[in-house]
Design a protein around this motif. Structure first.
Motif, PDB file in Angstrom:
ATOM      1  N   VAL A  98       0.856  -1.187   0.000  1.00 38.03           N
ATOM      2  CA  VAL A  98       0.000   0.000   0.000  1.00 38.03           C
ATOM      3  C   VAL A  98       0.890   1.234   0.000  1.00 38.03           C
TER       4      VAL A  98
ATOM      5  N   ALA B 178       0.662   5.063   2.803  1.00 40.43           N
ATOM      6  CA  ALA B 178      -0.033   4.392   3.909  1.00 40.43           C
ATOM      7  C   ALA B 178       0.376   4.911   5.278  1.00 40.43           C
TER       8      ALA B 178
ATOM      9  N   ILE C  70      -6.347   7.568   4.413  1.00 41.34           N
ATOM     10  CA  ILE C  70      -6.942   6.452   3.687  1.00 41.34           C
ATOM     11  C   ILE C  70      -5.949   5.306   3.557  1.00 41.34           C
TER      12      ILE C  70
ATOM     13  N   VAL D  74      -6.503   1.508   4.795  1.00 45.26           N
ATOM     14  CA  VAL D  74      -6.466   0.379   3.863  1.00 45.26           C
ATOM     15  C   VAL D  74      -5.495  -0.688   4.360  1.00 45.26           C
TER      16      VAL D  74
ATOM     17  N   ARG E 186      -7.134  -2.543   7.190  1.00 46.60           N
ATOM     18  CA  ARG E 186      -8.226  -3.429   6.771  1.00 46.60           C
ATOM     19  C   ARG E 186      -7.687  -4.702   6.117  1.00 46.60           C
TER      20      ARG E 186
ATOM     21  N   VAL F 124      -2.209  -1.456  -3.753  1.00 47.68           N
ATOM     22  CA  VAL F 124      -3.163  -0.365  -3.547  1.00 47.68           C
ATOM     23  C   VAL F 124      -2.409   0.956  -3.644  1.00 47.68           C
TER      24      VAL F 124
ATOM     25  N   CYS G 285      -2.382   4.644  -3.053  1.00 42.85           N
ATOM     26  CA  CYS G 285      -3.026   5.731  -2.310  1.00 42.85           C
ATOM     27  C   CYS G 285      -2.249   7.043  -2.383  1.00 42.85           C
TER      28      CYS G 285
ATOM     29  N   ILE H  38      -6.683   4.798  -5.720  1.00 43.60           N
ATOM     30  CA  ILE H  38      -7.602   5.757  -5.111  1.00 43.60           C
ATOM     31  C   ILE H  38      -7.725   6.967  -6.032  1.00 43.60           C
TER      32      ILE H  38
ATOM     33  N   GLU I  20     -12.163   4.531   6.925  1.00 44.21           N
ATOM     34  CA  GLU I  20     -12.611   3.136   6.950  1.00 44.21           C
ATOM     35  C   GLU I  20     -13.667   2.856   5.876  1.00 44.21           C
TER      36      GLU I  20
ATOM     37  N   ALA J  20     -11.568   2.173   2.868  1.00 47.02           N
ATOM     38  CA  ALA J  20     -10.834   0.918   3.031  1.00 47.02           C
ATOM     39  C   ALA J  20     -11.737  -0.281   2.768  1.00 47.02           C
TER      40      ALA J  20
ATOM     41  N   VAL K 174     -12.080  -0.681  -0.970  1.00 50.53           N
ATOM     42  CA  VAL K 174     -10.831  -1.199  -1.523  1.00 50.53           C
ATOM     43  C   VAL K 174     -10.723  -2.693  -1.265  1.00 50.53           C
ATOM     44  N   ALA K 175     -11.014  -3.112  -0.046  1.00 49.33           N
ATOM     45  CA  ALA K 175     -10.911  -4.527   0.299  1.00 49.33           C
ATOM     46  C   ALA K 175     -11.846  -5.369  -0.561  1.00 49.33           C
TER      47      ALA K 175
END
Length: 268
Positions: free
Chosen positions: A15, A18, A22, A26, A29, A92, A94, A146, A221, A224, A227-228
């Protein structure tokens, strides 16, 4: 039925951006759902802070410095994730940069435009370019980037918005190419989210909350969770799409409806 607490068991995830907001949500999560997560950020202490917090909870996380504007740094982070986790299954994106607009469009300096596009759009390209061979080799690779409602409508910030709109196009074209390699590529486009970018601006957040049909701004959240879903096998037949997560902002014109009768109910 999928066990939502273990959707990413055995998965390796990277990620970017991070260290907060966000990206941090992520990382948390994915780790909570069983992934081994490489928390990356250009700010080393922030990345390590997030990873350490996850480890204290018994989750699997490591930290690495990664400036997405530097292809060498990106390559190193991807290689570290693949080596440490045995595979890289989820990327991911971000990390982003947003410059303030000048008083007039012609006042925006070239340097601000170049930086916003290079980090927000170019950074995703660099990360995907480095990660794709690993994602393809995993047999279950997924990329989730994102975006923003700024890429869909006018909310200001010319360069940032142009970069986020570009991510929508890149998502579609890359999804078309990556599908043959078994890699899915999708985008989440959030509305206003309560992050450190809004620190000290609670009054502004309260003011814009009224623009949202669901009555509030988003939380990290919320993004996230989206995204998950897109990174998981629950979305196994979804690629090249933009999932808008904005409390209805771009679907319902709250101001127009309110103007009709003052109640928000609109005419019937």
């Amino acid at each position: 039925m999928t066990d939502l607490t273990h959707r990413f068991t055995g998965h390796g995830a990277l990620v970017t951006g991070a260290g907060r907001g966000i990206g941090a949500a992520v990382a948390r999560r994915l780790a909570q759902e069983g992934a081994r997560v490489l928390v990356t950020d250009r700010d080393a202490p922030e990345a390590e802070h997030v990873a350490a917090a996850l480890r204290r909870e018994g989750l699997l996380a490591e930290a690495a410095v990664c400036d997405v504007a530097d292809q060498g740094a990106v390559d190193a982070a991807v290689a570290r994730a693949a080596a440490a986790f045995g595979s890289l299954d989820v990327l991911v994106n971000c990390a982003a940069h947003c410059s303030a607009d000048g008083p007039a469009f012609e006042d925006d300096p070239d340097e601000s435009w170049a930086r916003d596009l290079d980090i927000t759009l170019g950074g995703v390209r660099r990360c995907c370019r480095a990660a794709l061979p690993h994602l393809a080799a995993s047999g279950r690779g997924a990329v989730v980037s994102i975006g923003s409602v700024n890429g869909l409508m006018d909310f200001g910030n010319h360069a940032y918005s142009a970069a986020k709109a570009g991510l929508g196009s890149l998502t579609r074209t890359l999804a078309g190419q990556a599908a043959a390699r078994g890699v899915r590529v999708n985008l989440v486009a959030p509305g206003t989210v309560r992050t450190s970018a809004w620190e000290g601006r609670d009054d502004d957040l309260d003011a814009v909350s009224g623009c949202y049909p669901l009555g509030r701004v988003g939380e990290p959240e919320d993004i996230a969770a989206a995204v998950a879903f897109l990174a998981s096998r629950d979305a196994a037949w979804i690629t090249g799409t933009t999932l808008v997560v904005d409390g209805g902002l771009t679907s319902v014109h709250t101001g127009f409806r309110t103007a009709l009768d003052g109640s928000g109910a609109g005419r019937r």
